[in-house]
Design an enzyme around this catalytic site. Structure first.
Site, PDB file in Angstrom:
ATOM      1  N   ASP A 213      34.478  -8.045  51.609  1.00 16.40           N
ATOM      2  CA  ASP A 213      35.150  -6.833  52.089  1.00 16.40           C
ATOM      3  C   ASP A 213      36.294  -6.545  51.123  1.00 16.40           C
ATOM      4  OD1 ASP A 213      35.966  -4.700  53.773  1.00 16.40           O
ATOM      5  OD2 ASP A 213      37.441  -5.985  54.747  1.00 16.40           O
ATOM      6  N   SER A 214      36.891  -5.353  51.283  1.00 18.02           N
ATOM      7  CA  SER A 214      38.070  -5.037  50.482  1.00 18.02           C
ATOM      8  C   SER A 214      39.270  -5.871  50.943  1.00 18.02           C
ATOM      9  CB  SER A 214      38.391  -3.552  50.610  1.00 18.02           C
ATOM     10  OG  SER A 214      38.454  -3.187  51.975  1.00 18.02           O
TER      11      SER A 214
ATOM     12  N   TYR B 206      39.521   0.508  49.507  1.00 19.15           N
ATOM     13  CA  TYR B 206      38.339   1.092  48.881  1.00 19.15           C
ATOM     14  C   TYR B 206      38.110   2.517  49.408  1.00 19.15           C
ATOM     15  CZ  TYR B 206      36.463  -3.414  47.115  1.00 19.15           C
ATOM     16  OH  TYR B 206      36.233  -4.588  46.448  1.00 19.15           O
TER      17      TYR B 206
ATOM     18  N   CYS C 216      32.127  -4.481  54.353  1.00 21.14           N
ATOM     19  CA  CYS C 216      32.945  -3.271  54.221  1.00 21.14           C
ATOM     20  C   CYS C 216      32.061  -2.026  54.374  1.00 21.14           C
ATOM     21  CB  CYS C 216      33.576  -3.295  52.833  1.00 21.14           C
ATOM     22  SG  CYS C 216      34.563  -1.856  52.442  1.00 21.14           S
TER      23      CYS C 216
ATOM     24  N   GLU D 277      46.774  -2.826  59.782  1.00 23.15           N
ATOM     25  CA  GLU D 277      47.391  -3.782  58.846  1.00 23.15           C
ATOM     26  C   GLU D 277      48.856  -4.053  59.229  1.00 23.15           C
ATOM     27  OE1 GLU D 277      46.123  -4.906  55.522  1.00 23.15           O
ATOM     28  OE2 GLU D 277      44.120  -4.326  56.179  1.00 23.15           O
TER      29      GLU D 277
ATOM     30  N   CYS E 171      34.242   1.445  60.281  1.00 20.66           N
ATOM     31  CA  CYS E 171      35.209   0.844  59.361  1.00 20.66           C
ATOM     32  C   CYS E 171      35.553  -0.533  59.919  1.00 20.66           C
ATOM     33  CB  CYS E 171      36.464   1.722  59.283  1.00 20.66           C
ATOM     34  SG  CYS E 171      37.799   0.983  58.330  1.00 20.66           S
ATOM     35  N   THR E 172      35.705  -1.483  59.012  1.00 19.66           N
ATOM     36  CA  THR E 172      35.965  -2.868  59.426  1.00 19.66           C
ATOM     37  C   THR E 172      37.125  -3.011  60.408  1.00 19.66           C
ATOM     38  OG1 THR E 172      37.247  -2.975  57.393  1.00 19.66           O
ATOM     39  CG2 THR E 172      35.094  -4.073  57.391  1.00 19.66           C
ATOM     40  N   HIS E 173      38.144  -2.171  60.230  1.00 15.80           N
ATOM     41  CA  HIS E 173      39.354  -2.344  61.038  1.00 15.80           C
ATOM     42  C   HIS E 173      39.250  -1.749  62.440  1.00 15.80           C
ATOM     43  CE1 HIS E 173      40.849  -3.245  57.078  1.00 15.80           C
ATOM     44  NE2 HIS E 173      42.087  -3.429  57.496  1.00 15.80           N
TER      45      HIS E 173
HETATM   46  N1  DGL Z   1      36.992  -2.242  54.602  1.00 12.19           N
HETATM   47  C1  DGL Z   1      37.101  -0.803  54.533  1.00 12.19           C
HETATM   48  C2  DGL Z   1      35.931  -0.168  55.284  1.00 12.19           C
HETATM   49  O1  DGL Z   1      35.330  -0.753  56.156  1.00 12.19           O
HETATM   50  C3  DGL Z   1      38.436  -0.326  55.099  1.00 12.19           C
HETATM   51  C4  DGL Z   1      39.607  -0.661  54.220  1.00 12.19           C
HETATM   52  C5  DGL Z   1      39.554   0.005  52.856  1.00 12.19           C
HETATM   53  O2  DGL Z   1      39.734   1.246  52.746  1.00 12.19           O
HETATM   54  O3  DGL Z   1      39.319  -0.708  51.886  1.00 12.19           O
HETATM   55  O4  DGL Z   1      35.580   0.937  55.005  1.00 12.19           O
END
Ligand code: DGL
Length: 271
Positions: free
Chosen positions: A13-14, A45, A76, A155, A187-189
């Site tokens: 992941d990022s 990302y 990600c 975050e 999105c992961t978050h």
């Molecule tokens: N991990 C990214 C996603 O799921 C979110 C964080 C980022 O923008 O890198 O899209």
């Protein structure tokens, strides 16, 4: 000779958000060893171009191959949207992204054929969720909405703060006006904002967590290819970052409920 079944699964992941996917792997496939890479030096990302993210994803898979992974999970959403199709063609091991499993689950769940997808600017603009959902059922209408402030709010540990609720109302209102009955947390978050999001959209909208769906697909792929681990020992997971291992360890403790002290920093640009 090393038996392929006992090799680890590479997950990337990022940043730390992809640990929501790693957590589902640990829960559903407890015998599998994970090698996790967080690109903490180059996050986010979500606001970068396809070419840039694809280049990053190639470097990361080159690194993970040095760890002899038997499969790669792109945790990600943005990297899945921008790099899944290319990596799947380029690599000779199974590659699982989060977008396809999330899209299929949304297509299965919707009753009124109106689905919302929230994610980063990159994920939403790629329209890959919409394409995969409509591949399942071309009558489904898909409404995307980028929610760029959600990642920094998570975050900053503000998932339950009133500011997050205000932003959620603003972002989600246009989707509610479209009468969606299913919403993909693309999105992961965002699974970490599940309660806030559910409170805004109401109980009649079902939320799809691609992290959960992805692990079901991963399990099926490993089974089909005879790659499921048969080990009875508790796996020792490895963690790598491109910057700031201590911050990663702190965030990992919150997401995984695990003390991690073996995170190593690597120079990802050299791969
Ligand atoms: N991990 C990214 C996603 O799921 C979110 C964080 C980022 O923008 O890198 O899209």
């Amino acid at each position: 000779m090393v038996d392929n079944k006992s090799l680890p699964i590479g997950v990337f992941d990022s940043g730390v958000g992809g640990l929501t996917v790693a957590k589902e792997i640990m829960r559903n496939l407890p015998n599998e060893k994970i090698v996790y890479f967080a690109d903490s030096a180059r996050i986010p990302y979500g606001s970068k171009s396809k070419d840039t993210v694809l280049g990053f994803a190639r470097q990361i898979t080159n690194f993970l191959r040095t760890k002899e992974v038997k499969a790669i999970v792109i945790a990600c959403n943005t990297a899945s949207a921008f790099a899944f199709e290319e990596l799947e063609k380029e690599l000779d091991i199974p590659v699982v992204g989060v977008v396809l499993p999330g899209a299929r689950a949304a297509a299965r769940q919707t009753r009124n054929k109106k689905v919302g997808v929230i994610g980063t600017i990159g994920t939403v603009n790629s329209k890959l969720y919409a394409r995969f959902i409509q591949n399942e059922d071309s009558e489904i209408e898909v409404y995307g909405k980028a929610c760029p402030l959600f990642v920094p709010l998570v975050e900053e540990s503000m998932a339950t703060d009133s500011v997050t609720l205000t932003m959620a109302k603003r972002y989600l209102q246009p989707l509610m006006e479209m009468n969606i009955d299913t919403l993909v947390l693309g999105c992961t978050h965002y699974p970490l904002l599940k309660e806030t999001i559910q409170s805004v959209v109401g109980e009649n909208v079902s939320l799809v967590n691609p992290a959960y769906e992805t692990v079901l697909v991963l399990k099926k792929v490993l089974e089909e290819q005879g790659l499921l681990s048969e080990s009875k020992e508790k796996p020792f997971h490895e963690f790598y970052v491109s910057d700031a291992p201590e911050s990663f360890n702190e965030a990992a403790k919150l997401i995984l409920d695990l003390e991690i002290d073996n995170t190593k920093k690597i120079n990802i640009e050299s791969y």
